[in-house]
Design a protein around this motif. Structure first.
Motif, PDB file in Angstrom:
ATOM      1  N   SER A   1     -41.910 -41.897  38.375  1.00  0.00           N
ATOM      2  CA  SER A   1     -40.976 -41.294  39.328  1.00  0.00           C
ATOM      3  C   SER A   1     -39.698 -40.804  38.654  1.00  0.00           C
ATOM      4  O   SER A   1     -39.039 -39.904  39.159  1.00  0.00           O
ATOM      5  CB  SER A   1     -40.634 -42.309  40.423  1.00  0.00           C
ATOM      6  OG  SER A   1     -40.110 -43.478  39.855  1.00  0.00           O
ATOM      7  N   VAL A   2     -39.370 -41.407  37.489  1.00  0.00           N
ATOM      8  CA  VAL A   2     -38.160 -40.977  36.789  1.00  0.00           C
ATOM      9  C   VAL A   2     -38.299 -39.525  36.343  1.00  0.00           C
ATOM     10  O   VAL A   2     -37.356 -38.740  36.401  1.00  0.00           O
ATOM     11  CB  VAL A   2     -37.885 -41.898  35.583  1.00  0.00           C
ATOM     12  CG1 VAL A   2     -36.744 -41.376  34.729  1.00  0.00           C
ATOM     13  CG2 VAL A   2     -37.580 -43.310  36.047  1.00  0.00           C
TER      14      VAL A   2
ATOM     15  N   GLY B   1     -37.490 -36.900  38.860  1.00  0.00           N
ATOM     16  CA  GLY B   1     -36.142 -36.945  39.406  1.00  0.00           C
ATOM     17  C   GLY B   1     -35.945 -37.892  40.566  1.00  0.00           C
ATOM     18  O   GLY B   1     -34.995 -37.759  41.330  1.00  0.00           O
ATOM     19  N   GLU B   2     -36.850 -38.850  40.723  1.00  0.00           N
ATOM     20  CA  GLU B   2     -36.697 -39.857  41.777  1.00  0.00           C
ATOM     21  C   GLU B   2     -36.217 -41.162  41.147  1.00  0.00           C
ATOM     22  O   GLU B   2     -36.321 -41.331  39.944  1.00  0.00           O
ATOM     23  CB  GLU B   2     -38.054 -40.077  42.462  1.00  0.00           C
ATOM     24  CG  GLU B   2     -38.544 -38.892  43.257  1.00  0.00           C
ATOM     25  CD  GLU B   2     -37.714 -38.656  44.514  1.00  0.00           C
ATOM     26  OE1 GLU B   2     -37.340 -39.644  45.164  1.00  0.00           O
ATOM     27  OE2 GLU B   2     -37.429 -37.487  44.823  1.00  0.00           O
ATOM     28  N   PRO B   3     -35.692 -42.112  41.959  1.00  0.00           N
ATOM     29  CA  PRO B   3     -35.277 -43.383  41.361  1.00  0.00           C
ATOM     30  C   PRO B   3     -36.453 -44.148  40.768  1.00  0.00           C
ATOM     31  O   PRO B   3     -37.588 -43.998  41.225  1.00  0.00           O
ATOM     32  CB  PRO B   3     -34.671 -44.169  42.538  1.00  0.00           C
ATOM     33  CG  PRO B   3     -34.601 -43.266  43.674  1.00  0.00           C
ATOM     34  CD  PRO B   3     -35.372 -42.041  43.379  1.00  0.00           C
ATOM     35  N   PHE B   4     -36.160 -44.946  39.752  1.00  0.00           N
ATOM     36  CA  PHE B   4     -37.136 -45.803  39.087  1.00  0.00           C
ATOM     37  C   PHE B   4     -37.873 -46.643  40.132  1.00  0.00           C
ATOM     38  O   PHE B   4     -37.274 -47.108  41.086  1.00  0.00           O
ATOM     39  CB  PHE B   4     -36.371 -46.695  38.109  1.00  0.00           C
ATOM     40  CG  PHE B   4     -37.217 -47.673  37.364  1.00  0.00           C
ATOM     41  CD1 PHE B   4     -38.055 -47.244  36.349  1.00  0.00           C
ATOM     42  CD2 PHE B   4     -37.165 -49.020  37.663  1.00  0.00           C
ATOM     43  CE1 PHE B   4     -38.817 -48.154  35.656  1.00  0.00           C
ATOM     44  CE2 PHE B   4     -37.933 -49.930  36.966  1.00  0.00           C
ATOM     45  CZ  PHE B   4     -38.764 -49.493  35.967  1.00  0.00           C
ATOM     46  N   LEU B   5     -39.165 -46.827  39.943  1.00  0.00           N
ATOM     47  CA  LEU B   5     -40.014 -47.657  40.810  1.00  0.00           C
ATOM     48  C   LEU B   5     -40.315 -47.013  42.162  1.00  0.00           C
ATOM     49  O   LEU B   5     -40.940 -47.634  43.008  1.00  0.00           O
ATOM     50  CB  LEU B   5     -39.378 -49.046  41.068  1.00  0.00           C
ATOM     51  CG  LEU B   5     -39.731 -50.162  40.113  1.00  0.00           C
ATOM     52  CD1 LEU B   5     -38.941 -51.413  40.496  1.00  0.00           C
ATOM     53  CD2 LEU B   5     -41.207 -50.486  40.149  1.00  0.00           C
ATOM     54  N   ASN B   6     -39.851 -45.777  42.371  1.00  0.00           N
ATOM     55  CA  ASN B   6     -40.135 -45.130  43.642  1.00  0.00           C
ATOM     56  C   ASN B   6     -41.639 -44.896  43.775  1.00  0.00           C
ATOM     57  O   ASN B   6     -42.330 -44.693  42.797  1.00  0.00           O
ATOM     58  CB  ASN B   6     -39.379 -43.801  43.720  1.00  0.00           C
ATOM     59  CG  ASN B   6     -39.054 -43.456  45.147  1.00  0.00           C
ATOM     60  OD1 ASN B   6     -39.500 -44.117  46.075  1.00  0.00           O
ATOM     61  ND2 ASN B   6     -38.258 -42.424  45.335  1.00  0.00           N
TER      62      ASN B   6
ATOM     63  N   LEU C   1     -49.923 -54.017  31.477  1.00  0.00           N
ATOM     64  CA  LEU C   1     -48.477 -53.773  31.484  1.00  0.00           C
ATOM     65  C   LEU C   1     -48.180 -52.290  31.345  1.00  0.00           C
ATOM     66  O   LEU C   1     -47.274 -51.766  31.992  1.00  0.00           O
ATOM     67  CB  LEU C   1     -47.798 -54.558  30.361  1.00  0.00           C
ATOM     68  CG  LEU C   1     -47.655 -56.062  30.563  1.00  0.00           C
ATOM     69  CD1 LEU C   1     -47.133 -56.726  29.305  1.00  0.00           C
ATOM     70  CD2 LEU C   1     -46.722 -56.359  31.724  1.00  0.00           C
ATOM     71  N   THR C   2     -48.964 -51.609  30.496  1.00  0.00           N
ATOM     72  CA  THR C   2     -48.735 -50.176  30.306  1.00  0.00           C
ATOM     73  C   THR C   2     -48.939 -49.422  31.615  1.00  0.00           C
ATOM     74  O   THR C   2     -48.117 -48.579  31.987  1.00  0.00           O
ATOM     75  CB  THR C   2     -49.706 -49.616  29.247  1.00  0.00           C
ATOM     76  OG1 THR C   2     -49.681 -50.475  28.130  1.00  0.00           O
ATOM     77  CG2 THR C   2     -49.333 -48.224  28.837  1.00  0.00           C
TER      78      THR C   2
ATOM     79  N   LEU D   1     -46.102 -50.147  34.020  1.00  0.00           N
ATOM     80  CA  LEU D   1     -44.840 -49.537  33.593  1.00  0.00           C
ATOM     81  C   LEU D   1     -44.878 -48.020  33.747  1.00  0.00           C
ATOM     82  O   LEU D   1     -43.893 -47.410  34.174  1.00  0.00           O
ATOM     83  CB  LEU D   1     -44.572 -49.921  32.141  1.00  0.00           C
ATOM     84  CG  LEU D   1     -43.128 -49.816  31.689  1.00  0.00           C
ATOM     85  CD1 LEU D   1     -42.268 -50.752  32.514  1.00  0.00           C
ATOM     86  CD2 LEU D   1     -43.008 -50.178  30.231  1.00  0.00           C
TER      87      LEU D   1
ATOM     88  N   ILE E   1     -52.598 -53.560  28.189  1.00  0.00           N
ATOM     89  CA  ILE E   1     -53.130 -52.423  28.952  1.00  0.00           C
ATOM     90  C   ILE E   1     -52.590 -52.462  30.378  1.00  0.00           C
ATOM     91  O   ILE E   1     -52.084 -51.469  30.901  1.00  0.00           O
ATOM     92  CB  ILE E   1     -54.683 -52.440  28.955  1.00  0.00           C
ATOM     93  CG1 ILE E   1     -55.225 -52.151  27.556  1.00  0.00           C
ATOM     94  CG2 ILE E   1     -55.234 -51.409  29.942  1.00  0.00           C
ATOM     95  CD1 ILE E   1     -56.726 -52.272  27.435  1.00  0.00           C
TER      96      ILE E   1
ATOM     97  N   ILE F   1     -42.262 -45.716  35.807  1.00  0.00           N
ATOM     98  CA  ILE F   1     -41.359 -44.697  35.258  1.00  0.00           C
ATOM     99  C   ILE F   1     -41.827 -43.291  35.579  1.00  0.00           C
ATOM    100  O   ILE F   1     -41.097 -42.334  35.326  1.00  0.00           O
ATOM    101  CB  ILE F   1     -41.090 -44.813  33.736  1.00  0.00           C
ATOM    102  CG1 ILE F   1     -42.369 -45.012  32.954  1.00  0.00           C
ATOM    103  CG2 ILE F   1     -40.080 -45.880  33.427  1.00  0.00           C
ATOM    104  CD1 ILE F   1     -42.141 -45.036  31.465  1.00  0.00           C
TER     105      ILE F   1
END
Lengths: 494, 141
Positions: free
Chosen positions: B87-88, B91-96, B77-78, B81, B75, B85
């Motif tokens: 932000s992906v 349209g922003e970079p991963f982890l933004n 980890l979800t 994560l 839970i 993601i």
């Protein structure tokens, strides 16, 4: 944002692993989901591969932090090709697992740890940051610790203690080496290190750190004299786990050597790369002797990992474009064929109930397809033309000739011959001979085992026969490795 | 785990566990721009729960805190994560990450950051992992 493509091969398997942890007891559901998810991931990676081949490296600055400061992911052609190969092996492993694992092992989070292993391996290939390389090493090692004890027999626990201890020690050494390097150049971003290394006054300290890192990666890659821990722990877990370890883990080590010693430590090649040549030669000789010394078929295959690593190191040691293309080709070839061999040997052990070569005979009468697949993969491994091992070796030895290193060519050819001998011994003893009427034949199980192996061998044969199609990409990678400025510029955007 | 005479431990636990819980939540919220965060907050929460286990025994605490710690790991980890993601998809970079200032009832104007959600994932994972390990060892006969 197109640069987010670089993170997908890490994130998708991670999502898959977490998702499957929620219902790890529902085996049929988990199995089919795992199959779907690995296939999806492979297709995504294939798409990224095509994109990278067309447009050059995809670089992601995570969290929007710029190049030398933030964590950078660099999906260049070398990384993404290796990630693609990893995922092809992943597909074979997932389809093989139900036949080979017990219900208890499958329930105990096998698929979760499998996906986390893929996450770690892909991350190690893609990261552009030396400290993050360490982090991804830890991710894949954590998953591998869980996979190696899966099932938990007495022998298995004894061997895993060895495995855990040696890896903990080398991880510790890894962080220390990264800290040393940081104190000299003040950065952990690989492109930034590579740029700053050129301006460092005292090259001696850098060479020391380089050799320290070489020992760390050499332990993971099982080079002479650090290979002693490898063969036994790789034979004790379930064949599908052995196949993943044999195909992926040592290759991450050799990839790290390839990356670091073509990008960062290239200022003192007279010393470092000559040293590598000696290590490569000794690795070849001792690995092959190990493979010939035993009658345990799992151990024979595990020992065969070692000379393969030796071959790849030759290419890095010679350090010209031809030899590096050989290393890259051999790396891809060896990942696939090692996975196939471990899966095949696992099937043989399952069907005969023994690992002792002397207790087997005449298997080809009962399982003709399995026998011929084994014969074919022995030839692929030894590098008989036109299979993939031949093209890798040809490039490696051609590279060595160009630099006038005749001795290593002779050692390499001799080692290939002995590798063939060690594999053909299994074929002659176990598959040839008179039909053994006493054994119970389990054709249904054999069929379940052969399908994933056929899948892998298809790629192996294609790598050899279809070299015309693949070789230009490999040459492109070798050219890219010989010109580290391209990597530095694409990351630092100067 | 339960001992014959542990009156002192039990009495102090009622007080200390309470303080530990409070402080762990404070640490968890303080993170991101001050010392603290999901990891240390999670560790302190598991310390508090562990103290209760030591004072009152496995059975009693499992009854009042019927949590499956193994399930907390996926839970957590979800959550972590999904925030990274998220932000992906825009349209922003991963982890933004992003943050804003909101007027909350009682508390007044406060800064809320998406990094806190990521930290919540870390927090749950740490509690799940540490208690799974400790309770597995403690249950081992």
């Amino acid at each position: 944002m197109i640069s987010n493509l670089a993170v997908l091969p890490i994130v998708i398997p991670m999502i898959a692993g977490i998702l499957l942890a929620f219902f790890h007891k529902k085996i049929p559901l988990v199995r089919s989901l795992a199959k779907i998810l690995t296939t999806t991931n492979t297709l995504v990676v294939l798409f990224i591969w095509l994109y990278v081949k067309e447009n050059g490296a995809v670089i992601l600055e995570t969290g929007g932090w710029e190049a030398p400061y933030g964590i950078i992911l660099v999906a260049d052609l070398l990384s993404i090709t290796l990630v693609l190969t990893t995922n092809i092996i992943g597909i074979a492993a997932v389809f093989y697992a139900p036949a080979s694992l017990s219900k208890k092992q499958e329930e105990f989070y096998f698929y979760t740890f499998f996906f986390l292993l893929i996450t770690g391996v892909s991350g190690a290939f893609i990261t552009g940051d030396l400290f993050n390389l360490f982090v991804f090493f830890e991710v894949l090692l954590m998953a591998s610790y869980a996979l190696i004890v899966l099932g938990g027999g007495k022998v298995q626990l004894r061997e895993s203690i060895k495995y855990v201890l040696i890896n903990l020690f080398s991880s510790m050494l890894f962080v220390t080496a990264v800290a040393f390097l940081y104190s000299v150049v003040g950065t952990v971003n690989m492109a930034h290190i590579a740029e700053r290394v050129q301006g460092v006054e005292q090259k001696g300290i850098l060479t020391t750190i380089g050799i320290l890192l070489f020992f760390v990666f050499g332990t993971k890659a099982a080079l002479f004299p650090l290979y002693y821990w490898l063969p036994k722990p790789y034979t004790v877990p379930n064949p599908v786990v052995s196949a993943l370890f044999g195909a992926l883990l040592t290759k991450v080590g050799i990839y790290s050597i390839l990356r670091v010693f073509t990008l960062i430590f290239i200022h003192d090649t007279d010393f470092t790369h000559t040293f590598f040549l000696w290590i490569a030669g000794l690795t070849l000789i001792f690995g092959v002797i190990g493979a010939l010394s035993t009658n345990n078929i799992k151990l024979i295959v595990a020992y065969n990992i070692i000379p393969a690593v030796g071959f790849m190191l030759i290419g890095i040691a010679i350090f010209n474009e031809t030899s590096l293309s050989g290393t890259v080709y051999y790396l891809i070839h060896d990942m696939i064929i090692k996975a196939a061999l471990f899966l095949l040997v696992g099937a043989v052990v399952y069907l005969t109930g023994t690992t002792d070569l002397r207790k087997m005979k005449g298997l080809i009468h009962h399982y003709p397809l399995l026998g011929w697949l084994f014969f074919l993969s022995s030839f692929v491994l030894a590098g008989i033309p036109p299979f993939s091992g031949f093209i890798g070796k040809l490039q490696l030895l051609k590279g060595a000739f160009e630099e006038g290193e005749i001795l290593i060519v002779i050692v390499g050819l001799l080692a290939s011959l002995l590798i063939l001998l060690s594999m053909i011994r299994i074929f002659i003893q176990a598959f040839w001979g008179e039909k053994d009427e006493t054994v119970t034949v389990n054709k249904a199980a054999a069929r379940r085992f052969t399908l994933p192996v056929v899948f892998l061998l298809f790629f192996s044969v294609f790598l050899g026969v279809g070299a015309e199609l693949i070789f230009p990409s490999v040459e492109q990678i070798a050219d890219y490795l010989m010109n580290p400025e391209i990597y530095i510029q694409s990351v630092l955007k100067e | 785990m339960i001992k014959e005479n542990d009156l002192i431990l039990r009495t102090t636990t009622t007080l200390i566990a309470f303080i530990l819980f409070g402080f762990s939540i404070y640490l968890f919220l303080a993170g991101h721009s001050a010392p603290g965060g999901g990891f240390i907050g999670g560790l302190m929460t598991s310390a508090a729960i562990l103290l209760m286990y030591m004072a009152y025994g496995l059975k009693a605490v499992s009854k009042i805190l019927p949590i499956n710690y193994q399930l907390l790991i996926p839970i957590g980890l979800t959550i972590a994560l999904l925030t990274s993601i998220g932000s992906v998809f825009i349209g922003e970079p991963f982890l933004n990450q992003t943050f804003g200032y909101f007027d909350l009832p009682i508390l007044g104007e406060k800064e809320l950051a998406t990094a806190l959600l990521f930290d919540l994932g870390v927090y749950l994972t740490v509690v799940g992992v540490s208690l799974t390990i400790i309770l597995t060892i403690a249950n081992d006969q």
